[in-house]
Design a protein around this motif. Structure first.
Motif, PDB file in Angstrom:
ATOM      1  N   ARG A 298       7.675   6.111 -17.118  1.00  0.00           N
ATOM      2  CA  ARG A 298       6.580   5.191 -16.810  1.00  0.00           C
ATOM      3  C   ARG A 298       6.682   3.961 -17.684  1.00  0.00           C
ATOM      4  O   ARG A 298       7.161   4.002 -18.811  1.00  0.00           O
ATOM      5  CB  ARG A 298       5.223   5.877 -16.941  1.00  0.00           C
ATOM      6  CG  ARG A 298       4.628   6.011 -18.337  1.00  0.00           C
ATOM      7  CD  ARG A 298       5.485   6.774 -19.318  1.00  0.00           C
ATOM      8  NE  ARG A 298       4.833   7.108 -20.558  1.00  0.00           N
ATOM      9  CZ  ARG A 298       4.723   6.307 -21.620  1.00  0.00           C
ATOM     10  NH1 ARG A 298       5.213   5.106 -21.603  1.00  0.00           N
ATOM     11  NH2 ARG A 298       4.120   6.727 -22.710  1.00  0.00           N
TER      12      ARG A 298
ATOM     13  N   ALA B  79       4.117   1.341 -19.304  1.00  0.00           N
ATOM     14  CA  ALA B  79       2.674   1.446 -19.565  1.00  0.00           C
ATOM     15  C   ALA B  79       2.117   0.220 -20.285  1.00  0.00           C
ATOM     16  O   ALA B  79       1.754   0.295 -21.451  1.00  0.00           O
ATOM     17  CB  ALA B  79       2.409   2.712 -20.387  1.00  0.00           C
TER      18      ALA B  79
ATOM     19  N   SER C 258      -0.460  -2.718 -21.502  1.00  0.00           N
ATOM     20  CA  SER C 258      -1.904  -2.921 -21.639  1.00  0.00           C
ATOM     21  C   SER C 258      -2.172  -4.255 -20.961  1.00  0.00           C
ATOM     22  O   SER C 258      -1.592  -5.258 -21.360  1.00  0.00           O
ATOM     23  CB  SER C 258      -2.300  -3.018 -23.105  1.00  0.00           C
ATOM     24  OG  SER C 258      -1.772  -1.908 -23.794  1.00  0.00           O
TER      25      SER C 258
ATOM     26  N   ASP D 275      -2.529   0.774 -19.279  1.00  0.00           N
ATOM     27  CA  ASP D 275      -3.283   1.298 -20.417  1.00  0.00           C
ATOM     28  C   ASP D 275      -4.490   0.385 -20.629  1.00  0.00           C
ATOM     29  O   ASP D 275      -4.489  -0.503 -21.484  1.00  0.00           O
ATOM     30  CB  ASP D 275      -2.380   1.345 -21.661  1.00  0.00           C
ATOM     31  CG  ASP D 275      -1.355   2.472 -21.563  1.00  0.00           C
ATOM     32  OD1 ASP D 275      -1.360   3.188 -20.546  1.00  0.00           O
ATOM     33  OD2 ASP D 275      -0.557   2.629 -22.506  1.00  0.00           O
TER      34      ASP D 275
ATOM     35  N   TYR E  38      -5.730   5.090 -27.021  1.00  0.00           N
ATOM     36  CA  TYR E  38      -4.413   5.071 -26.373  1.00  0.00           C
ATOM     37  C   TYR E  38      -3.589   6.299 -26.779  1.00  0.00           C
ATOM     38  O   TYR E  38      -2.968   6.958 -25.951  1.00  0.00           O
ATOM     39  CB  TYR E  38      -3.658   3.779 -26.748  1.00  0.00           C
ATOM     40  CG  TYR E  38      -2.171   3.999 -26.771  1.00  0.00           C
ATOM     41  CD1 TYR E  38      -1.453   4.107 -25.580  1.00  0.00           C
ATOM     42  CD2 TYR E  38      -1.497   4.196 -27.973  1.00  0.00           C
ATOM     43  CE1 TYR E  38      -0.107   4.398 -25.585  1.00  0.00           C
ATOM     44  CE2 TYR E  38      -0.149   4.491 -27.984  1.00  0.00           C
ATOM     45  CZ  TYR E  38       0.545   4.590 -26.794  1.00  0.00           C
ATOM     46  OH  TYR E  38       1.872   4.892 -26.794  1.00  0.00           O
TER      47      TYR E  38
ATOM     48  N   ARG F 200      10.100   3.240 -24.735  1.00  0.00           N
ATOM     49  CA  ARG F 200       9.150   2.191 -25.101  1.00  0.00           C
ATOM     50  C   ARG F 200       9.654   1.435 -26.317  1.00  0.00           C
ATOM     51  O   ARG F 200      10.745   1.709 -26.828  1.00  0.00           O
ATOM     52  CB  ARG F 200       7.783   2.814 -25.361  1.00  0.00           C
ATOM     53  CG  ARG F 200       7.816   3.869 -26.447  1.00  0.00           C
ATOM     54  CD  ARG F 200       6.485   4.577 -26.555  1.00  0.00           C
ATOM     55  NE  ARG F 200       6.515   5.593 -27.606  1.00  0.00           N
ATOM     56  CZ  ARG F 200       5.517   6.397 -27.885  1.00  0.00           C
ATOM     57  NH1 ARG F 200       4.387   6.324 -27.211  1.00  0.00           N
ATOM     58  NH2 ARG F 200       5.618   7.289 -28.853  1.00  0.00           N
TER      59      ARG F 200
ATOM     60  N   HIS G 107       6.317   1.673 -31.397  1.00  0.00           N
ATOM     61  CA  HIS G 107       5.620   2.952 -31.190  1.00  0.00           C
ATOM     62  C   HIS G 107       6.307   4.136 -31.871  1.00  0.00           C
ATOM     63  O   HIS G 107       5.823   5.266 -31.768  1.00  0.00           O
ATOM     64  CB  HIS G 107       5.457   3.244 -29.696  1.00  0.00           C
ATOM     65  CG  HIS G 107       4.424   2.378 -29.053  1.00  0.00           C
ATOM     66  ND1 HIS G 107       3.079   2.579 -29.248  1.00  0.00           N
ATOM     67  CD2 HIS G 107       4.524   1.289 -28.284  1.00  0.00           C
ATOM     68  CE1 HIS G 107       2.398   1.669 -28.587  1.00  0.00           C
ATOM     69  NE2 HIS G 107       3.253   0.855 -27.999  1.00  0.00           N
TER      70      HIS G 107
HETATM   71  N1  GLU Z   1       0.328   0.532 -23.849  1.00  0.00           N
HETATM   72  C1  GLU Z   1       1.391   0.776 -24.776  1.00  0.00           C
HETATM   73  C2  GLU Z   1       2.120  -0.536 -24.998  1.00  0.00           C
HETATM   74  O1  GLU Z   1       1.898  -1.468 -24.260  1.00  0.00           O
HETATM   75  C3  GLU Z   1       2.308   1.821 -24.189  1.00  0.00           C
HETATM   76  C4  GLU Z   1       3.161   2.527 -25.164  1.00  0.00           C
HETATM   77  C5  GLU Z   1       3.840   3.722 -24.517  1.00  0.00           C
HETATM   78  O2  GLU Z   1       4.716   3.476 -23.670  1.00  0.00           O
HETATM   79  O3  GLU Z   1       3.503   4.847 -24.831  1.00  0.00           O
HETATM   80  O4  GLU Z   1       2.867  -0.688 -25.912  1.00  0.00           O
END
Ligand code: GLU
Length: 444
Positions: free
Chosen positions: A6, A8, A10, A42, A182, A200, A204
């Motif tokens: 996925r 994801a 924001s 997100d 989150y 990602r 993270h």
């Molecule tokens: N919303 C998070 C971002 O934009 C997603 C991080 C993830 O992929 O877990 O960094």
């Protein structure tokens, strides 16, 4: 097992090259392994998310050609989070906390003064907060009880990683307003949607140990993780910083080819340069997550612009044809496309050349005597570039002109432009009659 990944974002802004790269790599991973690619918004932070950005993100992904197998919004998935939360509660892995932000700040400050790191754990809250809890005066926020021990995992880019849980404070999973963080929502979603690989940004990496602990607390096997290193701009500053990364929408407006954006983003950090022939097939064939290096990758947006021009200039007629039809230029044939293609900076410019060849224009006459001499030498028909080249050679002989003195006045008269496709290729497209009229100064 069919991989499921996925992207994801924001939705707090438009996509820029940094987050588009994450989307591209996830998409390629899914497509090259026959897997599924999902888009997950997100959007649990209600204050920062703007509904308009959701549509804009989809538009940007569509432009890049990143097709999806499903789309989700965290803001609509409360039931999934409630269920996961109930499981953690049943296992006594979450607990309510009652202190105010001010009390938390005071606890943090006290730890700082004492020279200790601040780690919130069960029982950390001040007695005052406990009193309020008893009185039922405040809604609690909830933290996940991390426990002790070490989390070890094999990051598919960064290699063996380890996180000591004892070094961390218990993270908040649910806010006092009932909303989800989150950190937790992402784990509950990945579990519910069967994410097999979380690909990602490096930013993270620090969350991963805690998220794995959450998966385990929920009784699940965590997905594989792959973190892509930070992107740096040409100046060595992180590209994600505001202003440093052009939004995709800006590149699109400039007329940059989306295939160039995808190719450069896909190849970045792999040591393999992007190529004008790169498309979904070649990128899928070469894709290997293990090829991505750990050091920050540098990206100069000019590289994308240059590749875009090279792609245009080598684009086959088969690829161009549907786009020409979409622009209402279905009359353009392969010969025309090949003649003007070497001069394009952006695809839409083909329409300018079509107009120049097909619609009347007032010629720019710099040297009428010379132009009349050239007109007199024109044959009845100019079937091809060889015939056109023979005429130009005859004009050169008769006038004694060469180079710029020869070509500039001819080009201005024939096209009204100072630059453009090779005259010998353009002439058969114009036709002898229109060429003659323009050389003689008529609007034709
Ligand atoms: N919303 C998070 C971002 O934009 C997603 C991080 C993830 O992929 O877990 O960094």
């Amino acid at each position: 097992m069919t991989p499921r990944v996925r992207f994801a974002p924001s939705p707090t802004g438009r996509l820029h090259l940094g987050n588009a790269r994450i989307a591209v790599v996830n998409w390629l991973f899914a497509r090259c392994h026959g897997g599924r690619f999902f888009l997950r918004f997100d959007d649990t932070d209600r204050e920062r998310c703007r509904p308009g950005y959701l549509a804009a993100v989809c538009e940007d992904l569509d432009w890049l050609g990143l097709d999806r197998d499903g789309e989700y919004r965290q803001s609509e998935r409360g039931a999934v989070y409630e269920a996961a939360f109930a499981r953690l509660r049943a296992r006594d892995r979450v607990y309510p906390c009652y202190e105010t932000p001010e009390e938390l700040a005071a606890l943090r400050e006290a730890a700082r003064r004492a020279g200790r790191p601040f780690r919130y754990r069960r029982g950390t809250g001040p007695p005052e907060a406990e009193r309020r809890a008893r009185e039922g005066a405040t809604a609690p926020h909830w933290r996940f009880a991390l426990g002790e021990g070490r989390i070890r995992w094999q990051d598919l880019v960064f290699g063996a990683r380890e996180q000591s849980l004892a070094e961390l404070g218990d993270p908040v999973v649910r806010r006092a307003d009932g909303g989800w963080t989150y950190l937790f929502a992402s784990v509950a979603d990945d579990l519910d949607l069967g994410t097999s690989h979380v690909i990602r940004g490096e930013d993270h990496l620090a969350n991963t140990g805690v998220q794995i602990a959450l998966f385990e607390a929920l009784g699940a096997v965590p997905p594989a993780f792959a973190h892509l290193p930070l992107l740096l701009g040409p100046d060595g500053r992180p590209l994600a910083k505001r202003g440093a990364a052009p939004p995709l929408a800006a590149l699109r407006e400039e007329g940059v080819e989306p295939r160039a954006v995808v190719a450069v983003l896909a190849r970045l950090g792999t040591g393999r340069p992007a190529d004008p022939g790169d498309d979904r097939t070649t990128l899928c064939r070469d894709f290997d997550l293990a090829a991505y290096g750990r050091s920050p990758a540098r990206l100069d947006p000019r590289e994308i612009r240059r590749l875009s021009v090279r792609m245009l200039r080598s684009m086959s007629f088969a690829e161009a044809a549907p786009r020409l039809r979409a622009l209402g230029l279905g009359g353009i044939d392969e010969r025309f496309w090949r003649a003007v293609r070497p001069n394009l900076e952006r695809f839409e410019e083909v329409a300018d050349w079509w107009r120049i060849c097909r619609e009347p224009l007032s010629p720019v006459r710099e040297d009428p005597g010379f132009l009349e001499q050239a007109a007199a030498l024109l044959p009845e028909r100019i079937e091809d570039a060889d015939r056109a080249a023979a005429w130009i050679a005859a004009v050169a002989r008769a006038s004694g002109r060469r180079g710029r003195d020869l070509y500039r006045p001819l080009r201005l008269a024939l096209t009204g432009q100072e630059h453009g496709p090779e005259l010998k290729c353009l002439l058969p497209l114009l036709g002898a009659a229109r060429a003659r009229a323009r050389l003689e100064g008529q609007r034709a």
